[in-house]
Motif scaffolding. Structure first.
Motif, PDB file in Angstrom:
ATOM      1  N   GLU A 196       0.847  -1.201   0.000  1.00 42.97           N
ATOM      2  CA  GLU A 196       0.000   0.000   0.000  1.00 42.97           C
ATOM      3  C   GLU A 196       0.880   1.248   0.000  1.00 42.97           C
ATOM      4  OE1 GLU A 196      -3.015  -0.096   3.067  1.00 42.97           O
ATOM      5  OE2 GLU A 196      -3.458  -2.192   2.614  1.00 42.97           O
ATOM      6  N   ASN A 197       1.951   1.172   0.777  1.00 40.58           N
ATOM      7  CA  ASN A 197       2.871   2.309   0.818  1.00 40.58           C
ATOM      8  C   ASN A 197       3.556   2.503  -0.527  1.00 40.58           C
ATOM      9  OD1 ASN A 197       4.573   4.380   2.027  1.00 40.58           O
ATOM     10  ND2 ASN A 197       6.197   2.852   1.858  1.00 40.58           N
ATOM     11  N   ASN A 198       3.894   1.386  -1.176  1.00 34.87           N
ATOM     12  CA  ASN A 198       4.573   1.491  -2.471  1.00 34.87           C
ATOM     13  C   ASN A 198       3.675   2.048  -3.557  1.00 34.87           C
ATOM     14  OD1 ASN A 198       4.890  -0.158  -5.265  1.00 34.87           O
ATOM     15  ND2 ASN A 198       6.832   0.634  -4.484  1.00 34.87           N
ATOM     16  N   TYR A 202       1.807   9.872  -2.366  1.00 35.26           N
ATOM     17  CA  TYR A 202       1.181  10.895  -1.531  1.00 35.26           C
ATOM     18  C   TYR A 202       2.120  11.217  -0.359  1.00 35.26           C
ATOM     19  CZ  TYR A 202      -3.173  12.741   0.764  1.00 35.26           C
ATOM     20  OH  TYR A 202      -4.162  13.488   1.340  1.00 35.26           O
ATOM     21  N   HIS A 203       2.880  10.171   0.055  1.00 37.80           N
ATOM     22  CA  HIS A 203       3.763  10.333   1.209  1.00 37.80           C
ATOM     23  C   HIS A 203       5.154  10.838   0.823  1.00 37.80           C
ATOM     24  CE1 HIS A 203       5.100   6.311  -0.208  1.00 37.80           C
ATOM     25  NE2 HIS A 203       6.256   6.620   0.333  1.00 37.80           N
ATOM     26  N   CYS A 204       5.426  10.927  -0.483  1.00 37.04           N
ATOM     27  CA  CYS A 204       6.819  11.159  -0.890  1.00 37.04           C
ATOM     28  C   CYS A 204       7.363  12.517  -0.462  1.00 37.04           C
ATOM     29  CB  CYS A 204       6.971  10.961  -2.400  1.00 37.04           C
ATOM     30  SG  CYS A 204       6.758   9.239  -2.895  1.00 37.04           S
ATOM     31  N   ASN A 207       8.397  12.675   3.102  1.00 38.60           N
ATOM     32  CA  ASN A 207       9.254  11.627   3.668  1.00 38.60           C
ATOM     33  C   ASN A 207      10.518  11.291   2.895  1.00 38.60           C
ATOM     34  OD1 ASN A 207       7.677  10.256   6.043  1.00 38.60           O
ATOM     35  ND2 ASN A 207       6.148  10.694   4.470  1.00 38.60           N
ATOM     36  N   HIS A 208      10.544  11.618   1.611  1.00 42.78           N
ATOM     37  CA  HIS A 208      11.660  11.147   0.777  1.00 42.78           C
ATOM     38  C   HIS A 208      12.415  12.321   0.128  1.00 42.78           C
ATOM     39  CE1 HIS A 208      10.265   7.120   1.291  1.00 42.78           C
ATOM     40  NE2 HIS A 208       9.263   7.178   0.435  1.00 42.78           N
ATOM     41  N   PRO A 209      13.177  13.080   0.936  1.00 41.10           N
ATOM     42  CA  PRO A 209      13.879  14.226   0.329  1.00 41.10           C
ATOM     43  C   PRO A 209      14.838  13.821  -0.779  1.00 41.10           C
ATOM     44  CG  PRO A 209      14.605  13.847   2.610  1.00 41.10           C
ATOM     45  CD  PRO A 209      13.408  12.975   2.376  1.00 41.10           C
ATOM     46  N   GLN A 358      13.341   5.052   4.988  1.00 44.38           N
ATOM     47  CA  GLN A 358      12.201   5.939   5.282  1.00 44.38           C
ATOM     48  C   GLN A 358      10.889   5.170   5.125  1.00 44.38           C
ATOM     49  OE1 GLN A 358      13.457   8.596   2.258  1.00 44.38           O
ATOM     50  NE2 GLN A 358      15.006   9.574   3.562  1.00 44.38           N
ATOM     51  N   ASP A 359      10.789   4.363   4.077  1.00 40.11           N
ATOM     52  CA  ASP A 359       9.571   3.567   3.877  1.00 40.11           C
ATOM     53  C   ASP A 359       9.385   2.538   5.002  1.00 40.11           C
ATOM     54  OD1 ASP A 359       8.369   4.707   1.621  1.00 40.11           O
ATOM     55  OD2 ASP A 359       9.760   3.679   0.281  1.00 40.11           O
ATOM     56  N   ARG A 360      10.487   1.971   5.455  1.00 43.14           N
ATOM     57  CA  ARG A 360      10.393   1.019   6.572  1.00 43.14           C
ATOM     58  C   ARG A 360       9.763   1.686   7.791  1.00 43.14           C
ATOM     59  NH1 ARG A 360      12.866   0.674  10.922  1.00 43.14           N
ATOM     60  NH2 ARG A 360      14.559   2.078  10.344  1.00 43.14           N
TER      61      ARG A 360
HETATM   62 FE   LIG Z   1       8.004   5.650  -0.113  1.00 42.08          FE
END
Ligand SMILES: [Fe+2]
Ligand code: FES
Length: 415
Positions: A196-198, A202-204, A207-209, A358-360
């Motif tokens: 679901e996260n992958n 929307y979260h990038c 969370n993912h600079p 970060q995804d973890r």
């Molecule tokens: Fe991610």
């Protein structure tokens, strides 16, 4: 009510466009059903051809309760076997990978040929038939440099997937690449939370600079809708297809796999902090056009992938338990690319090492919150989380008929 019926009830009453009810993420009986009905039945990506390039090369993989070994035989064919000795069941290959002329069980040294035949079994009774005790085969197929296995006795047809996937992948020569680096992390969350996260970005932004320097968070790249109306995607597809690289978005009818090619941001060509190539040597010399962006492939339930001009990053998801999932990432480069000359390993792996971590954390926080008795399914953003909704549609659509198959006739009538 048993878990099978409870799962069926919750699948049938689920609110579309909302996350799942708590037991799908936390209940060990639901996890067992996921394993039995999806993981032990569908095609699973396990590794790459190039990882076992020579006869006798093998690697092992654990899918739920099943240890499996993948080996290249003397004729160059890749075979998969249940990694369980036909004597008393010990694991035959006990290392993650290796090279061996024969597969020798460490317990009493029963020795198998690379095609699974039992060659030697010491001091067994007269009349013992070696032919009756070969390693049990597992269905194994290859496509575009990827090896898939299926644990079912009667696997579903692999041909449609290969027919769709290979035209996208063959130009990138992944069959002749090498794994420059691999990492496995364990995320403390159910495998569906990892997916679901992958399936959304929307979260990038939050969370993912590192990844956001080059990868677009636009849902046309991650999701499954809208790319046909996006002028930038259309222009990118036209440019790449003119250069012989299939790029247009395609998805199978059941939504289990899709491929598409998306441009990276601005002038970026690779997942580096500068956007410049991480590897001086191209992945495939045949790819003549620059700025091809990223070729995206997912195949539920095991893999998502990014193939760039200079390298590829491939991901493999394997559930360990209800609340633990292993994610293995491999960075593939041209087989003759030399570390320290053509690429710097730290630079090559930096963006996705950070992104994975970060995804973890995201997945683990999500799993933590879902355990709360106060949790209830929440709504997806239509604009950004179409990919997540699509993943759950695939999941529900695959598992529901299989739950029904296993019901007692009396219950089937009631359902
Ligand atoms: Fe991610
Ligand atoms: S269990 Fe493998 S040789 Fe005995």
């Amino acid at each position: 009510m048993d878990a099978r019926n409870e799962m069926l009830r919750l699948i049938r009453s689920r609110r579309e466009g909302f996350s799942l009810e708590q037991p799908f993420y936390t209940d060990p009986d639901f996890f067992k059903l996921d394993m039995e009905l999806i993981w032990y039945r569908d095609w699973l990506f396990v590794g790459h051809d190039c990882e076992i390039s020579k006869p006798g090369n093998f690697f092992t993989v654990q899918v739920g309760d099943y240890p499996v070994v993948l080996v290249r035989d003397r004729e160059g064919k890749i075979r998969a076997f249940h990694n369980s000795c036909r004597h008393r069941g010990s694991r035959v290959c006990t290392t993650q990978k290796g090279l061996s002329a024969r597969l020798v069980c460490p317990y009493h040294q029963w020795t198998y040929d690379l095609d699974g035949k039992l060659l030697f079994a010491r001091q067994m009774a007269e009349g013992f038939k070696h032919d009756d005790y070969g390693l049990k085969p597992v269905a194994c197929e290859r496509a575009g440099g990827y090896i898939f296995i299926c644990l079912a006795d009667q696997p579903t047809d692999f041909v449609p997937f290969r027919a769709m996937m290979e035209p996208y992948f063959l130009p990138h020569h992944l069959t002749e690449a090498k794994v420059a680096f691999e990492s496995t992390i364990v995320e403390k969350g159910n495998w569906k939370l990892v997916w679901e996260n992958n399936r959304e970005c929307y979260h990038c932004a939050g969370n993912h600079p590192e990844l956001c320097k080059t990868f677009p968070e636009a849902p046309v790249a991650t999701g499954v809708n809208g790319a046909d109306n996006d002028p930038e995607m259309l222009a990118h597809w036209a440019k790449c297809e003119a250069a012989g690289l299939p790029s247009r978005f395609r998805i199978d009818d059941a939504g289990q796999y899709r491929a598409t090619r998306a441009p990276l941001l601005r002038d970026a060509v690779s997942y580096t902090m500068s956007g410049k190539p991480a590897v001086a040597r191209k992945l495939a010399p045949r790819v003549s056009v620059d700025r091809i962006g990223t070729l995206l492939l997912y195949h539920y339930p095991t893999t998502w992938n990014h193939v760039l001009g200079d390298h590829a990053v491939t991901f493999r998801v394997l559930p360990i338990s209800t609340t633990e999932t292993a994610v293995t990432t491999k960075w593939l480069v041209h087989k003759d690319a030399v570390e320290g000359t053509d690429y710097d390993l730290a630079e090559l792996t930096h963006v996705w090492t950070e992104t994975n971590d970060q995804d973890r954390r995201i997945v683990e926080e999500n799993a933590f919150g879902i355990k709360s008795p106060a949790y209830e399914p929440g709504p997806y953003s239509e604009e950004h989380e179409g990919g997540v909704a699509q993943f759950l549609e695939w999941y529900a659509g695959f598992i529901e008929p299989r739950l029904v198959e296993g019901q007692q006739p009396a219950l089937r009538n009631v359902a």
